[in-house]
Design an enzyme around this catalytic site. Sequence first.
Site, PDB file in Angstrom:
ATOM      1  N   ARG A 267       0.849  -1.193   0.000  1.00  0.00           N
ATOM      2  CA  ARG A 267       0.000   0.000   0.000  1.00  0.00           C
ATOM      3  C   ARG A 267       0.882   1.240   0.000  1.00  0.00           C
ATOM      4  NH1 ARG A 267      -3.798   3.496   1.414  1.00  0.00           N
ATOM      5  NH2 ARG A 267      -3.685   4.533   3.441  1.00  0.00           N
TER       6      ARG A 267
ATOM      7  N   MET B 142      -6.561   4.339   6.965  1.00  0.00           N
ATOM      8  CA  MET B 142      -7.849   3.645   6.940  1.00  0.00           C
ATOM      9  C   MET B 142      -7.862   2.269   6.255  1.00  0.00           C
ATOM     10  SD  MET B 142     -10.305   6.967   6.256  1.00  0.00           S
ATOM     11  CE  MET B 142     -11.835   6.089   6.475  1.00  0.00           C
ATOM     12  N   GLU B 143      -6.684   1.683   5.941  1.00  0.00           N
ATOM     13  CA  GLU B 143      -6.714   0.420   5.187  1.00  0.00           C
ATOM     14  C   GLU B 143      -5.739  -0.669   5.637  1.00  0.00           C
ATOM     15  OE1 GLU B 143      -6.293   3.396   3.572  1.00  0.00           O
ATOM     16  OE2 GLU B 143      -8.323   3.675   2.784  1.00  0.00           O
TER      17      GLU B 143
ATOM     18  N   ASP C 127      -0.927  15.135   6.773  1.00  0.00           N
ATOM     19  CA  ASP C 127      -1.386  16.185   7.684  1.00  0.00           C
ATOM     20  C   ASP C 127      -1.032  15.784   9.115  1.00  0.00           C
ATOM     21  OD1 ASP C 127      -3.712  14.331   6.744  1.00  0.00           O
ATOM     22  OD2 ASP C 127      -4.182  14.855   8.813  1.00  0.00           O
TER      23      ASP C 127
HETATM   24  O1  R1P Z   1      -4.342   8.451   0.501  1.00  0.00           O
HETATM   25  P1  R1P Z   1      -5.001   7.116   0.757  1.00  0.00           P
HETATM   26  O2  R1P Z   1      -4.173   5.976   0.245  1.00  0.00           O
HETATM   27  O3  R1P Z   1      -6.433   7.057   0.212  1.00  0.00           O
HETATM   28  O4  R1P Z   1      -5.075   6.934   2.353  1.00  0.00           O
HETATM   29  C1  R1P Z   1      -5.696   7.788   3.289  1.00  0.00           C
HETATM   30  O5  R1P Z   1      -6.489   8.816   2.701  1.00  0.00           O
HETATM   31  C2  R1P Z   1      -7.889   8.497   2.806  1.00  0.00           C
HETATM   32  C3  R1P Z   1      -8.571   9.526   3.663  1.00  0.00           C
HETATM   33  O6  R1P Z   1      -8.432  10.797   3.145  1.00  0.00           O
HETATM   34  C4  R1P Z   1      -7.961   7.102   3.403  1.00  0.00           C
HETATM   35  O7  R1P Z   1      -8.015   6.155   2.375  1.00  0.00           O
HETATM   36  C5  R1P Z   1      -6.659   7.045   4.183  1.00  0.00           C
HETATM   37  O8  R1P Z   1      -6.187   5.761   4.496  1.00  0.00           O
HETATM   38  O1  URA Z   2      -6.996   8.514   7.247  1.00  0.00           O
HETATM   39  C1  URA Z   2      -6.378   9.572   7.248  1.00  0.00           C
HETATM   40  C2  URA Z   2      -5.473   9.917   6.225  1.00  0.00           C
HETATM   41  C3  URA Z   2      -4.809  11.100   6.262  1.00  0.00           C
HETATM   42  N1  URA Z   2      -5.043  11.930   7.298  1.00  0.00           N
HETATM   43  C4  URA Z   2      -5.903  11.616   8.279  1.00  0.00           C
HETATM   44  O2  URA Z   2      -6.099  12.406   9.198  1.00  0.00           O
HETATM   45  N2  URA Z   2      -6.548  10.445   8.234  1.00  0.00           N
END
Ligand code: R1P
Ligand code: URA
Length: 235
Positions: free
Chosen positions: A87, A181-182, A205
């Site tokens: 990823r 998130m993954e 961020d």
């Molecule tokens: O930039 P990606 O790979 O999407 O990953 C992050 O960005 C998304 C949230 O903005 C969520 O998928 C989080 O895991």
């Molecule tokens: O899941 C995410 C990805 C980027 N920044 C966040 O705060 N959360």
Amino acid sequence: MSTHIGAKKGDIADKILLPGDPLRAKYIAENFLEDVTCYNEVRGMYGYTGTYKGERISVQGTGMGVPSISIYVNELIQEYDVQKLIRVGTCGAIQKDVKVRDVILAQSSTSDSQMNRMVFGGIDFAPTANFDLLKDAYDTGVEKGLKLRVGNVFTSDSFYRDNGLELFEKLANYQVLAVEMEATALYTIAAKYNRQALAVLTVSDHILTGEETSAEERQTTFNDMIEVALDAAIK
Ligand SMILES: O=P(O)(O)O[C@H]1O[C@H](CO)[C@@H](O)[C@H]1O
Ligand SMILES: O=c1cc[nH]c(=O)[nH]1
């Protein structure tokens, strides 16, 4: 083709990069790969195969969150026999000494996702990166002069949550580096099928300071992370 990927058997390499954003997949294919073909446009979730330093490699958008990446990782493994899955994502830092644009190797994932509880009943499975891949990525970063961070990340089912700061402070006290998130789904599904998986994350961020990168930067300027992932994939 599989249910969500419009590729024929053999169209996808045995090594793959997995950005959440399909436009990041396009960016990687256009800027880092040679002899590229696009094998998937289903749902706009672009997938490409090309070569990197002479080695065949693919890149596939996964969408956001555990349910979405789970669909792609299951199909990539079960239908296309992908062996090595990396990823390349963004995350929000929750440690004071983790800075915006730093690159993190997610050694393990803590999560509020119910996915593993559903699979394992009352047991808390510990989703973990493949050590060889983690070491290859770390060594690649060192060769490039990067100061990579390695540690636990929080895979969240919510981007927006009430009382988030309280939870993030608690996780930070337990040395969790950042929120995304993954990763938990990638690690658990890869373990189930005995495949190699790793999440390489760029800090987009900072949740404590509010510092952030622009949407355009998120899409295009994460080249350190991409090079670490590509070089680790072919090691
Ligand atoms: O930039 P990606 O790979 O999407 O990953 C992050 O960005 C998304 C949230 O903005 C969520 O998928 C989080 O895991
Ligand atoms: O899941 C995410 C990805 C980027 N920044 C966040 O705060 N959360």
